[in-house]
Design an enzyme around this catalytic site. Structure first.
Site, short mmCIF file in Angstrom:
data_model
loop_
_atom_site.label_atom_id
_atom_site.label_comp_id
_atom_site.label_asym_id
_atom_site.label_seq_id
_atom_site.Cartn_x
_atom_site.Cartn_y
_atom_site.Cartn_z
N THR A 154 1.61 -0.94 -3.54
CA THR A 154 1.07 -1.63 -2.38
C THR A 154 -0.40 -1.28 -2.18
OG1 THR A 154 3.22 -1.57 -1.33
CG2 THR A 154 1.33 -1.77 0.14
N ARG A 169 14.42 -9.42 -0.10
CA ARG A 169 14.13 -8.14 0.56
C ARG A 169 12.71 -8.10 1.11
NH1 ARG A 169 10.25 -3.77 -0.74
NH2 ARG A 169 11.09 -1.88 0.20
N GLY A 225 9.91 -5.46 2.85
CA GLY A 225 9.61 -4.05 3.05
C GLY A 225 8.80 -3.83 4.32
N ASP A 226 8.16 -2.66 4.39
CA ASP A 226 7.45 -2.31 5.63
C ASP A 226 6.08 -2.97 5.75
OD1 ASP A 226 6.57 -0.62 3.45
OD2 ASP A 226 5.49 0.58 4.93
N THR A 279 1.88 2.88 2.58
CA THR A 279 2.41 2.55 1.26
C THR A 279 3.51 3.55 0.95
OG1 THR A 279 1.92 2.43 -1.09
CG2 THR A 279 0.56 3.94 0.19
N GLY A 280 4.58 3.08 0.39
CA GLY A 280 5.66 3.99 0.07
C GLY A 280 6.99 3.28 0.05
N GLY A 334 9.61 1.43 1.44
CA GLY A 334 9.54 0.61 2.63
C GLY A 334 10.64 0.82 3.64
#
Lengths: 315, 315
Positions: B181, B209, B211-212, B232-233, B235
């Site tokens: 990300t 899906r 994510g965050d 970033t990571g 999610g």
């Protein structure tokens, strides 16, 4: 003794007695009472809060009076795209769906995500794929069709409006339908809490619009250490305000009670900082509850194991 | 004098020197430096923070090294479904897209939502409809195709994995690709701040899906009174932790500095309460900045108008 509490809402908005008939008012009271019973029976059996909120929301989804599940409004393309989320305050497990079609009870799909997926948030066709694969019950267009909702769409379809704004004719037709989202929060016999929210979104919505309901932190949030929250209202400001988690943070980081925190978010932040009409319901892990809104009314109800059992519509 | 600051990231993960070649490391440094310049030139012209973060993220989206825009990973169906969000800390205006295909720069679509829509969050086909209607540039499959990303998909397609887990062979192939990300945060000459995030999500992802990254409050958030954050990571835990807004609330409600708040969220909440690998970048309205992560490395860089200009990969 641990207090068990179940609180539900069926949307907030310009809900005033002048627009209500006695029979419609009675129908809303009955629908809210049915949802309270559906969730409370599980709490009294010692079941988890997350199962109680799921059952209460399913009951509301199955009722044509509310803008969720069966009663979902029509999109611009005369389809039904539904959003829902559920979160457990003990485990932080969360499941969200957005823009899903043909799923009879979107909250059941959200719950299935918490049980059968490593993901939190699924959308659109992919969410339907997941529902089919995991045998979440579906329903065809006829199940979701209602003449009332269809007429709502026809009335505003060519106006490019998704909400009421200031068109009086439309307002008269839709005034109590703007925010028909449903939700539930509960505290179970073990002091675990949970939140669930479900919605058909806004009549005439386009472009795959997602509101606050399925957003963890905005429309739905649960954390045993603070509160479980379900919101209803104008989704965009509730997302910008991260409304549900704002209540939680006011409790965790500022030491507010649930009622103080909800008052701050609903009547300060969502009025003066990021104006957004709507309301929310909440519980904490001691079974304390709150229901607050900055609109004229909110369909709501609460039941506990120590004698409280009430449903209300107006202030 | 008001300090202008631009901070960027290109993803966090198991990024260690042993896996890096000198030429690849140089390519990352150059890409990060280009993105810093793309955003900083606007800040030095007195432009708004929101335009600077948009320009920096566009630069990263255009680079094949990062999992966003052109370099987006393949979904299970060998497509590219991208997520992005942008938020202005002065106005709270926010735009998010999820699961969108064919949009050359998803951050440009997110920005268009803030300018041309009353909504905040659009998804899937509907978001593409909006992009086409508002002439946001599109690109065909060939633009997004890269042999490297395609091989990534083939390597895990039949494993039903979406992330690395503990499969060594896959891990060797993907180890620095888990969290690719990209994001940017900035403080402009007027003390306004903004955040932007863009991602291709996870290789082999299914079911639409999300994510965050596109979730306001989880992967992206901005508020002049506190901070602008891009995460970033992994999610899912970042969503459950409402990570970006958690930093903001620790500042607003507990009086933490940006660095203290980020430290708390990244190294306490995302380690002990809701474990989630990753990192984040942030600025406040005085131009103070922070970059923190609980992984081995994070591609990152910062540039200010008082002499700071650096890019880093490892701790």
């Amino acid at each position: 003794m641990q207090q068990t509490t179940l609180v539900i809402h069926g949307g907030a908005g310009t809900i005033v007695p002048e627009d209500m008939t006695p029979s419609l008012e009675q129908a809303y009271h009955q629908a809210l009472q049915e949802a309270l019973q559906a969730g409370n029976i599980l709490l009294q059996q010692g079941k988890e809060a997350v199962l109680a909120v799921k059952a209460a929301v399913e009951s509301l989804e199955n009722n044509i009076l509310f803008n969720a599940g069966k009663g979902s409004v029509f999109t611009h393309k005369a389809e039904h795209e539904m959003d829902a989320a559920i979160m457990c305050g003990k485990t932080f497990k969360a499941g969200s769906v957005a823009g899903v079609k043909y799923v009879k009870n979107p909250i059941e799909l959200a719950y299935a995500i918490t049980q059968k997926s490593n993901h939190v948030f699924l959308c659109s066709q992919g969410a339907l794929d997941f529902a089919i694969q995991h045998k979440v019950p579906l329903a065809g267009d006829d199940y979701f069709f209602s003449e009332f909702r269809y007429n709502q769409l026809q009335a505003i379809k060519d106006t490019h409006q998704v909400s009421l704004d200031h068109n009086v004719k439309i307002e008269a037709l839709l005034k109590d339908k703007k925010f028909g989202t449903v939700g539930a929060v509960a505290c179970d016999v073990n002091g675990n809490i949970a939140a669930a929210t479900s919605t058909g979104g806004m009549t005439n919505k386009k472009y795959g619009r997602i509101g606050d309901s399925p957003i963890i932190g905005a429309g739905t949030y649960a954390n045993n250490a603070t509160c479980a929250i379900s919101c209803t209202g104008h989704g965009e400001p509730f997302m910008q305000a991260v409304a549900a988690y704002d209540v939680s943070c006011l409790m965790e980081y500022k030491g507010f009670t649930l009622q103080q925190a909800m008052q701050q978010t609903v009547h300060q932040k969502l009025v003066h900082q990021i104006p957004g009409e709507g309301g929310m319901i909440g519980v904490d892990a001691k079974g304390n509850f709150a229901m607050d809104f900055n609109t004229a009314g909110m369909y709501r109800g609460v039941i506990t194991n120590n004698g409280i059992n009430e449903v209300k519509i107006y202030k």
